[in-house]
Design an enzyme around this catalytic site. Structure first.
Site, PDB file in Angstrom:
ATOM      1  N   ASN A  99       0.087  -4.721  -7.802  1.00  0.00           N
ATOM      2  CA  ASN A  99      -1.005  -3.847  -7.380  1.00  0.00           C
ATOM      3  C   ASN A  99      -1.342  -2.731  -8.366  1.00  0.00           C
ATOM      4  O   ASN A  99      -1.837  -1.676  -7.985  1.00  0.00           O
ATOM      5  CB  ASN A  99      -0.752  -3.302  -5.972  1.00  0.00           C
ATOM      6  CG  ASN A  99       0.411  -2.341  -5.901  1.00  0.00           C
ATOM      7  OD1 ASN A  99       1.122  -2.114  -6.876  1.00  0.00           O
ATOM      8  ND2 ASN A  99       0.612  -1.756  -4.733  1.00  0.00           N
ATOM      9  N   PHE A 110      11.104  -6.968   0.554  1.00  0.00           N
ATOM     10  CA  PHE A 110      10.391  -7.108  -0.720  1.00  0.00           C
ATOM     11  C   PHE A 110      11.110  -6.455  -1.897  1.00  0.00           C
ATOM     12  O   PHE A 110      10.634  -6.529  -3.038  1.00  0.00           O
ATOM     13  CB  PHE A 110       8.973  -6.524  -0.606  1.00  0.00           C
ATOM     14  CG  PHE A 110       8.941  -5.063  -0.242  1.00  0.00           C
ATOM     15  CD1 PHE A 110       9.144  -4.073  -1.193  1.00  0.00           C
ATOM     16  CD2 PHE A 110       8.694  -4.675   1.069  1.00  0.00           C
ATOM     17  CE1 PHE A 110       9.108  -2.725  -0.855  1.00  0.00           C
ATOM     18  CE2 PHE A 110       8.658  -3.327   1.425  1.00  0.00           C
ATOM     19  CZ  PHE A 110       8.869  -2.355   0.452  1.00  0.00           C
ATOM     20  N   THR A 118      -2.774   0.190  -0.875  1.00  0.00           N
ATOM     21  CA  THR A 118      -1.692  -0.573  -1.508  1.00  0.00           C
ATOM     22  C   THR A 118      -2.091  -2.029  -1.717  1.00  0.00           C
ATOM     23  O   THR A 118      -1.831  -2.604  -2.772  1.00  0.00           O
ATOM     24  CB  THR A 118      -0.418  -0.485  -0.641  1.00  0.00           C
ATOM     25  OG1 THR A 118      -0.068   0.895  -0.497  1.00  0.00           O
ATOM     26  CG2 THR A 118       0.734  -1.235  -1.277  1.00  0.00           C
ATOM     27  N   HIS A 120       1.648   2.727  -9.255  1.00  0.00           N
ATOM     28  CA  HIS A 120       2.448   3.436  -8.255  1.00  0.00           C
ATOM     29  C   HIS A 120       1.982   4.878  -8.236  1.00  0.00           C
ATOM     30  O   HIS A 120       1.663   5.447  -9.277  1.00  0.00           O
ATOM     31  CB  HIS A 120       3.931   3.407  -8.636  1.00  0.00           C
ATOM     32  CG  HIS A 120       4.758   4.397  -7.869  1.00  0.00           C
ATOM     33  ND1 HIS A 120       5.292   4.113  -6.635  1.00  0.00           N
ATOM     34  CD2 HIS A 120       5.100   5.689  -8.150  1.00  0.00           C
ATOM     35  CE1 HIS A 120       5.948   5.187  -6.196  1.00  0.00           C
ATOM     36  NE2 HIS A 120       5.839   6.151  -7.095  1.00  0.00           N
TER      37      HIS A 120
END
EC number: 2.7.4.6
Length: 141
Positions: free
Chosen positions: A114, A59, A93, A117
């Site tokens: 999302n 990813f 997450t 962080h």
């Protein structure tokens, strides 16, 4: 209880939704103080350097592309057990797994976009804060 610092990044998807203030309010209500902050567009080099630990993961390229797709809000937070407190506010997450009322449940679109962080350990937090802020830019209050 330990006074700690952690790094938080409000990612491009959440910045685009204009929820920075709402997220900051959640930090403060949880007892986390913003001790350094900057709003910026990450360069590819900055994003690749910050996420270098994931370079070999499948990813990585998508993560870098996402992180440079729009501006981010980067902040160092300080408070009692700040790393765990911040991660609790963020939620899982994957926003589908995040508890209701968490930042990711409320503002994230997907596991890739999302919303935010958060440092995963006190040691990583120190390195991550130093990646974006000079020592003179982090001021306790």
């Amino acid at each position: 209880m330990a006074l700690e610092r952690t790094l938080s990044i409000i990612k491009p998807d959440a910045v685009a939704k204009n929820v920075i203030g709402e997220i900051y309010s959640r930090f403060e209500k949880a007892g986390l103080k913003v001790v350094a902050a900057k709003y910026k567009q990450l360069s590819r080099r900055e994003a690749e350097g910050f996420y270098a630990v994931h370079r070999e993961r499948p990813f990585f390229n998508a993560l870098v592309e996402f992180m440079i797709s729009g501006p981010v809000m980067i902040q160092a937070l300080e408070g009692e057990n700040a790393v765990a407190a911040h991660r609790d506010l963020l939620g899982a997450t994957n926003p589908k797994d995040a508890a209701p009322g968490t930042i990711r449940a409320d503002f994230a679109d997907s596991i890739d976009a999302n919303a935010a962080h958060g440092s995963d350990s006190v040691e990583n937090a120190a390195n991550e804060v130093a990646y974006f802020f000079a020592a003179t830019e982090v001021v306790s209050r």
